[in-house]
Design a protein around this motif. Structure first.
Motif, mmCIF file in Angstrom:
data_model
loop_
_atom_site.group_PDB
_atom_site.id
_atom_site.type_symbol
_atom_site.label_atom_id
_atom_site.label_comp_id
_atom_site.label_asym_id
_atom_site.label_seq_id
_atom_site.Cartn_x
_atom_site.Cartn_y
_atom_site.Cartn_z
ATOM 1 N N ASP A 135 -16.457 -43.444 -22.570
ATOM 2 C CA ASP A 135 -17.338 -42.505 -23.282
ATOM 3 C C ASP A 135 -16.511 -41.458 -24.027
ATOM 4 O OD1 ASP A 135 -19.746 -41.135 -24.040
ATOM 5 O OD2 ASP A 135 -19.401 -39.731 -22.370
ATOM 6 N N ARG A 136 -15.802 -41.878 -25.081
ATOM 7 C CA ARG A 136 -15.058 -40.943 -25.937
ATOM 8 C C ARG A 136 -14.132 -40.017 -25.135
ATOM 9 N NH1 ARG A 136 -20.149 -40.429 -28.206
ATOM 10 N NH2 ARG A 136 -20.397 -41.414 -30.240
ATOM 11 N N GLN A 137 -12.912 -40.313 -25.101
ATOM 12 C CA GLN A 137 -11.888 -39.491 -24.459
ATOM 13 C C GLN A 137 -12.100 -39.288 -22.953
ATOM 14 O OE1 GLN A 137 -9.069 -38.431 -26.226
ATOM 15 N NE2 GLN A 137 -10.011 -39.821 -27.716
ATOM 16 N N ARG A 138 -12.918 -40.139 -22.349
ATOM 17 C CA ARG A 138 -13.110 -40.051 -20.902
ATOM 18 C C ARG A 138 -13.768 -41.336 -20.405
ATOM 19 N NH1 ARG A 138 -18.399 -36.182 -19.671
ATOM 20 N NH2 ARG A 138 -19.849 -37.311 -21.033
ATOM 21 N N TRP A 139 -13.683 -41.535 -19.107
ATOM 22 C CA TRP A 139 -14.437 -42.600 -18.447
ATOM 23 C C TRP A 139 -15.431 -41.962 -17.485
ATOM 24 C CZ3 TRP A 139 -8.932 -43.154 -18.421
ATOM 25 C CH2 TRP A 139 -8.446 -44.162 -19.237
ATOM 26 N N ALA A 159 -11.055 -48.351 -27.084
ATOM 27 C CA ALA A 159 -12.047 -49.347 -27.488
ATOM 28 C C ALA A 159 -13.378 -48.670 -27.796
ATOM 29 C CB ALA A 159 -12.205 -50.398 -26.389
ATOM 30 N N GLN A 160 -14.363 -49.481 -28.097
ATOM 31 C CA GLN A 160 -15.679 -48.952 -28.467
ATOM 32 C C GLN A 160 -16.334 -48.247 -27.281
ATOM 33 O OE1 GLN A 160 -18.290 -51.954 -29.949
ATOM 34 N NE2 GLN A 160 -20.006 -50.562 -30.317
ATOM 35 N N PRO A 161 -16.839 -47.015 -27.479
ATOM 36 C CA PRO A 161 -17.566 -46.327 -26.401
ATOM 37 C C PRO A 161 -18.705 -47.194 -25.876
ATOM 38 C CG PRO A 161 -17.118 -44.816 -28.195
ATOM 39 C CD PRO A 161 -16.716 -46.183 -28.684
ATOM 40 N N GLY A 162 -18.907 -47.128 -24.577
ATOM 41 C CA GLY A 162 -19.915 -47.972 -23.943
ATOM 42 C C GLY A 162 -19.324 -49.185 -23.265
ATOM 43 N N THR A 163 -18.033 -49.454 -23.508
ATOM 44 C CA THR A 163 -17.356 -50.554 -22.820
ATOM 45 C C THR A 163 -17.386 -50.308 -21.308
ATOM 46 O OG1 THR A 163 -15.887 -50.900 -24.698
ATOM 47 C CG2 THR A 163 -15.191 -51.824 -22.583
ATOM 48 N N ARG A 164 -17.709 -51.344 -20.549
ATOM 49 C CA ARG A 164 -17.900 -51.193 -19.105
ATOM 50 C C ARG A 164 -16.941 -52.094 -18.330
ATOM 51 N NH1 ARG A 164 -23.246 -49.075 -17.656
ATOM 52 N NH2 ARG A 164 -24.246 -48.360 -19.570
ATOM 53 N N TYR A 165 -16.504 -51.569 -17.208
ATOM 54 C CA TYR A 165 -15.658 -52.325 -16.287
ATOM 55 C C TYR A 165 -16.297 -52.262 -14.907
ATOM 56 C CZ TYR A 165 -12.300 -51.719 -20.060
ATOM 57 O OH TYR A 165 -11.686 -51.715 -21.284
ATOM 58 N N PHE A 166 -16.209 -53.370 -14.171
ATOM 59 C CA PHE A 166 -16.945 -53.460 -12.913
ATOM 60 C C PHE A 166 -16.016 -53.752 -11.738
ATOM 61 C CE2 PHE A 166 -19.752 -54.778 -16.343
ATOM 62 C CZ PHE A 166 -20.869 -53.988 -16.122
ATOM 63 N N SER A 167 -16.286 -53.100 -10.621
ATOM 64 C CA SER A 167 -15.717 -53.483 -9.335
ATOM 65 C C SER A 167 -16.884 -53.904 -8.452
ATOM 66 C CB SER A 167 -14.946 -52.315 -8.704
ATOM 67 O OG SER A 167 -15.834 -51.326 -8.213
ATOM 68 N N CYS A 216 -7.046 -51.976 -13.882
ATOM 69 C CA CYS A 216 -6.650 -50.646 -14.355
ATOM 70 C C CYS A 216 -5.725 -50.746 -15.558
ATOM 71 C CB CYS A 216 -5.968 -49.874 -13.220
ATOM 72 S SG CYS A 216 -7.094 -49.440 -11.877
ATOM 73 N N GLN A 217 -4.880 -51.779 -15.582
ATOM 74 C CA GLN A 217 -4.046 -51.990 -16.765
ATOM 75 C C GLN A 217 -4.912 -52.213 -17.998
ATOM 76 O OE1 GLN A 217 -1.629 -55.248 -15.046
ATOM 77 N NE2 GLN A 217 0.161 -54.079 -15.722
ATOM 78 N N ALA A 218 -5.918 -53.081 -17.855
ATOM 79 C CA ALA A 218 -6.813 -53.351 -18.990
ATOM 80 C C ALA A 218 -7.609 -52.113 -19.378
ATOM 81 C CB ALA A 218 -7.754 -54.508 -18.637
ATOM 82 N N ILE A 219 -8.059 -51.366 -18.374
ATOM 83 C CA ILE A 219 -8.837 -50.145 -18.643
ATOM 84 C C ILE A 219 -8.010 -49.150 -19.435
ATOM 85 C CG2 ILE A 219 -9.837 -48.108 -17.521
ATOM 86 C CD1 ILE A 219 -10.676 -50.044 -15.214
ATOM 87 N N TYR A 220 -6.752 -48.967 -19.020
ATOM 88 C CA TYR A 220 -5.900 -47.979 -19.690
ATOM 89 C C TYR A 220 -5.492 -48.454 -21.087
ATOM 90 C CZ TYR A 220 -2.249 -44.520 -20.404
ATOM 91 O OH TYR A 220 -1.489 -43.496 -20.909
ATOM 92 N N GLN A 221 -5.134 -49.726 -21.212
ATOM 93 C CA GLN A 221 -4.700 -50.252 -22.500
ATOM 94 C C GLN A 221 -5.815 -50.264 -23.532
ATOM 95 O OE1 GLN A 221 -3.156 -54.076 -21.404
ATOM 96 N NE2 GLN A 221 -1.312 -53.226 -20.412
#
Length: 446
Positions: A298-302, A282-290, A273-278
């Motif tokens: 996706d531009r001003q939102r996840w 970043a570039q839209p389309g960046t993905r994080y996985f659990s 979550c730290q990495a996600i928030y920081q």
């Protein structure tokens, strides 16, 4: 003590005289006191005992003691024996974790089959204090400071309001007998080291340590309930829309905290979550996985989506020895005290003292960084490292990392992290090996 015990039960509304209770009894002081109190209070109960077959003659002694106790009290007695070491080895779990899983699975199965309402264990205030200290060592959020929960849907711990000293005084007063587990005297386990070496120092600093600790637990539980209520509307919106907008998140005084409290329900860790928030810009389309979900920028939102990928994409390793399978390789962990090594990209040697279990095995994510061995502790993004190593784009999605408490210990098959390297001071190493010829696709599970 019986009066205080009943008051604690009534205050928490744990159970009523109409309920049938299944008592987990080891034969030690705590469970013997719990049995005596339940009997004197007039509740209907049965006794369940697990023989893990870990202490040879002691295990047999404990089994016979508890069986005799149940016969003397004329209540149902249930016994289960496990070859714990073999099962732990087969499952790749530590002995303690395997024993915990085995006993609770059996208790729940027994409760259902025999028609008991609740399972009761004899955990007390000292146990809860030790759990909080262990959580603090590992790193924890609010829930970790709450200690051992007093109640889950089918499990109740009615002695959590009492210290071990109170239980011992009651047992002596009532003339009770019990058996002692010799393994509790060994400092092999971290919990025992805390009990014998850390807690006494804290009690010297505060003779009323357990009293103030109980007050702190009450305050932490109240704070957790308050925060949950404050976040309820936001978290319900996320659950319904699968969307987390920057604007609504930033309306909170502590947006990172709110993000982490929200995403933990979807298996994302605090370091993630730290990495996600920081990296929210970043570039839209960046993905994080659990393990079960993916979060897409996706531009001003996840956007939150259920993962379609294999459930083996994120795996935990509670301790060594262990083996795990991915679609591309198997990974094996071993602990070694006598070791030597040669350079081999398929094998890594890590300092066991630097690792904090459980470890996580997962595919790398944008925003990940580590300290590559050989760069003197300098940080580098995993994405930059893979570019420098000229890893083909088609292979990048198959690169895994081995993680300890949010810190990458090994880019699997490529580079160890400087913080986890073997040094001349290393006493125990964890050997990690991957075998590309043995993968999930080629392995069947019974």
């Amino acid at each position: 003590m019986l009066t205080e015990f009943l008051a604690f039960i009534n205050e928490r509304k744990f159970f009523s005289p109409q309920d049938r209770l299944l008592l987990a009894v080891s034969g030690g002081l705590d469970s013997v006191v719990l049995t005596h109190l339940i009997r004197k209070a007039g509740f209907a109960y049965g006794i369940a005992h697990v023989n893990f077959q870990l202490r040879e003659a002691e295990s047999v002694r404990d089994e016979l003691f508890v069986q005799t106790l149940a016969q003397q009290q004329n209540v149902p007695f249930y016994l289960q024996r496990f070859n714990t070491l073999t099962i732990a080895r087969q499952k790749g779990l530590s002995t303690q974790l395997a024993a915990r899983q085995l006993r609770y699975e059996w208790f729940e199965r027994l409760r259902t089959e025999q028609g008991y309402t609740y399972i009761l264990t004899a955990h007390h205030l000292n146990d809860s204090l030790e759990t909080v200290l262990l959580n603090l060592v590992r790193g924890t959020g609010l829930a970790g400071f709450r200690g051992i929960p007093a109640q889950t849907p089918t499990l109740i711990r009615p002695l959590l309001g009492f210290s071990r000293q109170q239980l011992a005084a009651y047992a002596i007063e009532q003339g009770l007998t019990w058996v002692d587990d010799s393994s509790n005297e060994k400092d092999t386990y971290r919990r025992n080291r805390l009990r014998h070496q850390v807690v006494p120092v804290l009690q010297e600093l505060n003779p009323n340590l357990l009293g103030t600790f109980r007050t702190t637990l009450d305050r932490m539980e109240a704070a957790e309930r308050f925060i949950a209520q404050q976040l309820q509307s936001w978290q319900q919106h996320v659950a319904q829309t699968h969307e987390l907008s920057f604007e609504s998140l930033d309306a909170f005084p502590e947006p990172l905290f709110v993000l982490a409290e929200t995403l933990k329900a979807y298996d994302f860790s605090y370091p993630q979550c730290q990495a996600i928030y920081q990296n929210r810009m970043a570039q839209p389309g960046t993905r994080y996985f659990s393990a079960r979900y993916e979060l897409i920028l996706d531009r001003q939102r996840w956007l939150l989506e259920l993962r379609q990928a294999s459930s083996h994409a994120v795996q935990t390793l509670p301790d060594a020895p262990a083996i795990r399978y991915t679609p591309f390789f198997s990974l094996t962990l071993q602990r070694l005290e006598n070791f030597s090594w040669k350079a081999n990209p398929l094998v890594a040697y890590l300092d066991a003292a630097a690792l904090i279990f459980p470890l996580t095995l997962r595919i790398w994510q944008p925003g990940d960084w580590f300290c590559p061995l050989g760069l003197g502790g300098k940080r580098q993004k995993v994405s930059d490292f893979l570019v420098n190593q000229k890893v083909p784009r088609t292979e990048k999605d198959r690169v895994y990392v081995l993680e300890s408490q949010g810190q990458i210990a090994w880019i699997v098959g490529y580079r160890v992290d400087e913080r986890f390297k073997i040094t001349e001071k290393t006493q125990t190493a964890v050997r990690v090996e991957i075998n590309p010829e043995q993968s999930l696709a080629e392995t069947t599970f019974s």
